[in-house]
Design an enzyme around this catalytic site. Structure first.
Site, PDB file in Angstrom:
ATOM      1  N   HIS A  25      64.425  10.710  47.874  1.00 18.82           N
ATOM      2  CA  HIS A  25      64.703   9.068  48.091  1.00 18.82           C
ATOM      3  C   HIS A  25      65.047   8.278  49.639  1.00 18.82           C
ATOM      4  O   HIS A  25      65.522   7.387  49.271  1.00 18.82           O
ATOM      5  CB  HIS A  25      65.110   8.125  46.165  1.00 18.82           C
ATOM      6  CG  HIS A  25      66.074   8.591  46.152  1.00 18.82           C
ATOM      7  ND1 HIS A  25      67.558   8.457  47.145  1.00 18.82           N
ATOM      8  CD2 HIS A  25      66.968   8.684  44.974  1.00 18.82           C
ATOM      9  CE1 HIS A  25      68.092   8.446  46.021  1.00 18.82           C
ATOM     10  NE2 HIS A  25      68.045   8.990  45.080  1.00 18.82           N
ATOM     11  N   HIS A  80      71.370  12.562  31.918  1.00 19.48           N
ATOM     12  CA  HIS A  80      71.035  11.746  33.609  1.00 19.48           C
ATOM     13  C   HIS A  80      69.560  11.616  33.129  1.00 19.48           C
ATOM     14  O   HIS A  80      68.929  11.707  33.503  1.00 19.48           O
ATOM     15  CB  HIS A  80      70.980  11.922  34.503  1.00 19.48           C
ATOM     16  CG  HIS A  80      71.234  10.829  36.434  1.00 19.48           C
ATOM     17  ND1 HIS A  80      71.098   9.705  35.462  1.00 19.48           N
ATOM     18  CD2 HIS A  80      71.234  11.027  36.969  1.00 19.48           C
ATOM     19  CE1 HIS A  80      70.517   8.665  36.582  1.00 19.48           C
ATOM     20  NE2 HIS A  80      70.706  10.125  37.768  1.00 19.48           N
ATOM     21  N   GLU A  82      67.103   9.958  35.326  1.00 19.44           N
ATOM     22  CA  GLU A  82      66.258   9.918  36.577  1.00 19.44           C
ATOM     23  C   GLU A  82      65.893  10.874  37.017  1.00 19.44           C
ATOM     24  O   GLU A  82      65.825  11.993  36.379  1.00 19.44           O
ATOM     25  CB  GLU A  82      67.925   9.604  38.299  1.00 19.44           C
ATOM     26  CG  GLU A  82      67.022   9.519  39.569  1.00 19.44           C
ATOM     27  CD  GLU A  82      67.952   9.638  40.376  1.00 19.44           C
ATOM     28  OE1 GLU A  82      69.056   9.185  40.110  1.00 19.44           O
ATOM     29  OE2 GLU A  82      67.392   8.433  41.456  1.00 19.44           O
ATOM     30  N   ASP A  84      64.715  12.967  38.997  1.00 13.99           N
ATOM     31  CA  ASP A  84      65.689  14.087  39.266  1.00 13.99           C
ATOM     32  C   ASP A  84      66.099  15.244  38.552  1.00 13.99           C
ATOM     33  O   ASP A  84      66.361  16.631  38.371  1.00 13.99           O
ATOM     34  CB  ASP A  84      66.042  14.471  40.552  1.00 13.99           C
ATOM     35  CG  ASP A  84      67.362  13.275  41.014  1.00 13.99           C
ATOM     36  OD1 ASP A  84      67.302  12.867  39.648  1.00 13.99           O
ATOM     37  OD2 ASP A  84      68.639  13.811  40.987  1.00 13.99           O
ATOM     38  N   HIS A 146      75.500   8.429  37.713  1.00 15.18           N
ATOM     39  CA  HIS A 146      75.209   7.626  38.784  1.00 15.18           C
ATOM     40  C   HIS A 146      74.270   6.124  38.170  1.00 15.18           C
ATOM     41  O   HIS A 146      73.928   5.046  38.992  1.00 15.18           O
ATOM     42  CB  HIS A 146      73.824   7.739  39.321  1.00 15.18           C
ATOM     43  CG  HIS A 146      73.404   8.244  40.834  1.00 15.18           C
ATOM     44  ND1 HIS A 146      71.841   8.291  41.166  1.00 15.18           N
ATOM     45  CD2 HIS A 146      73.368   6.909  41.522  1.00 15.18           C
ATOM     46  CE1 HIS A 146      71.109   7.071  42.080  1.00 15.18           C
ATOM     47  NE2 HIS A 146      72.544   6.963  42.263  1.00 15.18           N
ATOM     48  N   ASP A 165      75.277  14.293  38.427  1.00 13.92           N
ATOM     49  CA  ASP A 165      75.378  13.860  39.709  1.00 13.92           C
ATOM     50  C   ASP A 165      77.088  13.784  40.483  1.00 13.92           C
ATOM     51  O   ASP A 165      76.739  13.872  42.212  1.00 13.92           O
ATOM     52  CB  ASP A 165      74.492  12.553  40.057  1.00 13.92           C
ATOM     53  CG  ASP A 165      73.562  12.580  40.234  1.00 13.92           C
ATOM     54  OD1 ASP A 165      72.809  13.139  40.221  1.00 13.92           O
ATOM     55  OD2 ASP A 165      72.826  11.288  40.213  1.00 13.92           O
ATOM     56  N   TYR A 194      76.714  13.218  50.349  1.00 18.49           N
ATOM     57  CA  TYR A 194      75.907  12.907  49.148  1.00 18.49           C
ATOM     58  C   TYR A 194      76.585  12.016  48.593  1.00 18.49           C
ATOM     59  O   TYR A 194      76.208  10.560  48.747  1.00 18.49           O
ATOM     60  CB  TYR A 194      76.228  14.414  47.969  1.00 18.49           C
ATOM     61  CG  TYR A 194      75.098  13.841  46.689  1.00 18.49           C
ATOM     62  CD1 TYR A 194      74.580  14.169  46.962  1.00 18.49           C
ATOM     63  CD2 TYR A 194      76.170  13.576  45.680  1.00 18.49           C
ATOM     64  CE1 TYR A 194      73.960  13.905  45.340  1.00 18.49           C
ATOM     65  CE2 TYR A 194      75.421  12.398  44.937  1.00 18.49           C
ATOM     66  CZ  TYR A 194      73.934  13.358  44.577  1.00 18.49           C
ATOM     67  OH  TYR A 194      74.271  13.250  43.319  1.00 18.49           O
ATOM     68  N   HIS A 227      73.612  18.926  41.503  1.00 20.10           N
ATOM     69  CA  HIS A 227      73.127  19.331  42.495  1.00 20.10           C
ATOM     70  C   HIS A 227      73.598  20.319  43.824  1.00 20.10           C
ATOM     71  O   HIS A 227      75.697  20.113  43.325  1.00 20.10           O
ATOM     72  CB  HIS A 227      72.924  18.023  42.820  1.00 20.10           C
ATOM     73  CG  HIS A 227      71.951  17.146  43.305  1.00 20.10           C
ATOM     74  ND1 HIS A 227      70.757  17.178  43.356  1.00 20.10           N
ATOM     75  CD2 HIS A 227      71.748  16.039  42.705  1.00 20.10           C
ATOM     76  CE1 HIS A 227      69.769  16.626  42.583  1.00 20.10           C
ATOM     77  NE2 HIS A 227      70.047  15.345  41.869  1.00 20.10           N
TER      78      HIS A 227
HETATM   79 FE1  FEO Z   1      70.685  10.330  39.711  1.00 22.69          FE
HETATM   80 FE2  FEO Z   1      71.304  13.351  40.862  1.00 22.69          FE
HETATM   81  O1  FEO Z   1      69.941  11.676  40.290  1.00 22.69           O
END
Ligand code: FEO
Length: 397
Positions: A25, A80, A82, A84, A146, A165, A194, A227
């Site tokens: 993104h 989460h 989001e 991803d 996040h 995250d 990051y 991640h």
């Molecule tokens: Fe806020 Fe890896 O998503």
């Protein structure tokens, strides 16, 4: 690429590596990324913690099925929503018929709004835990680490924090899932990148999250984000210390010169400025917005002691790469520091005035005048540049 990797007793990484991803993104990801899911297997029950980008759900589930039949999975923990991590929730629900989704109240709302109200969940909070049989999952809602829906999951018997995250990095290569095996310094570099581009504006919620974990008294043998690579042993303290520094805005001692240039005039001025900074004994880094990803320049802004921004005037305005970059960092809210503006112009100026307005609007200190050079720097401009750089260095240091 590891198909699966043990993370702790009863916990297995079943995530997906995407080493070819170059844009997350808008955030440049030179090392790709990984979407980390973890399978936690107790003596009685099994839970899947976090999911992956929707396009990889089937591949992730194929890995899971090498460890357990999918129909035996009891829980899907959504830390989460989001996309991803949560974009493939509907596919998960369809593939894991027995599994109950556990998430925060914020995630319940997001799932309904994102995927539809037919997906049923059970809301958990800070006082809830799930016994898998020798493996206990505990939950801590972490709003804005996040998104409002975010949550940490802790596996008590393994002293393992699954923190989504937080503490993540975009490292997606064919490597071990341990930071210490990949290399602590390169992993910390990726963590900083990051942090600068995703978490920097969320310092208060992140501080609160760390306080909450401390209040819980949770031992931490492993920190495993969703991640990149996981931290274990002595490196749990290493990564906590790195976050402490970010949260305290304890950064480097360099001056960073960031510019965009239309006909190389602003670039020439930037080089003249950098030469003088170096001659004054300070460390200087230069970034051309035309050739360097904004995410990398943003990390440089975060790490710098002072920043000098340069743009030509085009149509009475700053050059669009600088305008775009200043907008990019304005929402990421880097800590205040001394900055300065310079630029070239032809028959009318305007870039430095606009940069000043934007930078002061972000709360940066700008005690020095702006440096404006007509057309291109000539030898007759040398003393003006000398004096300006001295003034700016004096303000920064
Ligand atoms: Fe806020 Fe890896 O998503």
């Amino acid at each position: 690429m590891p198909k699966t990797q043990p993370i702790a007793d009863g916990i297995t990484w079943v995530g997906i590596c995407d080493p070819t991803l170059r844009d997350f993104h808008g955030f440049a990801t030179p090392e790709g990324t990984s979407y980390n899911s973890y399978l936690v297997q107790g003596g009685l029950k099994t839970a899947l913690i976090d999911s992956v980008n929707e396009q990889y759900v089937e591949e992730m589930l194929a890995k899971v099925s090498t460890l357990t039949p999918l129909y035996l999975i009891d829980y899907i923990i959504i830390n989460h929503t989001e996309p991803d991590h949560g974009g493939g929730i509907r596919k998960l629900v369809e593939a894991l018929p027995k599994a109950q989704i556990l998430c925060t109240a914020g995630a319940e709302k997001a799932i309904a709004e994102f995927h539809g109200t037919d997906i049923k969940v059970r809301v958990v909070g800070a006082d809830d835990s799930i016994d898998l049989g020798g493996k206990t999952l505990q939950f801590l809602p972490m709003p804005m680490v996040h998104w409002p829906d975010s949550m940490f999951t802790y596996v008590a018997e393994s002293a393992t924090l699954l923190c989504n995250d937080a503490f993540g990095q975009h490292i997606g290569g064919d490597v071990s899932r341990w930071a210490d095996e990949y290399g602590i310094e390169p992993t910390l570099d990726a963590l900083d990148l990051y942090y600068a581009n995703i978490l920097m504006p969320l310092g208060m919620p992140i501080s609160r999250a760390i306080e909450k974990v401390v209040e819980k008294g949770w031992a931490l043998d492993v920190i495993a984000p969703s991640h990149g690579l996981a931290w274990r042993g002595e490196h749990v303290a290493t990564v906590l210390e790195r976050y402490r520094k970010h949260l305290a805005n304890e950064h480097g001692d360099s001056t960073v010169v960031i510019y965009s240039s239309a006909w190389h005039s602003t670039e020439l001025i930037a080089e003249e400025i950098a030469k003088r900074i170096k001659a004054s004994g300070h460390v200087v880094e230069m970034y051309d917005l035309g050739t360097t990803p904004w995410s990398i320049v943003t990390k440089a802004v975060m790490d710098a002691k002072g920043v000098i921004f340069g743009s030509p005037t085009l149509h009475n305005s700053m050059f669009y790469p600088m305008a775009g970059f200043l907008h990019y960092i304005s929402v990421l809210k880097p800590a205040t520091k001394v900055v300065a503006a310079f630029g070239s112009y032809g028959w009318s100026s305007g870039a430095t005035k606009q940069m000043r307005a934007s930078l002061e609007g972000m709360g940066f200190e700008m005690p020095c005048s702006d440096l404006q050079i007509k057309y291109r720097p000539l030898s007759s401009d040398a003393s003006e540049i000398d004096n300006w750089v001295a003034e700016v260095m004096n303000a920064i240091y």
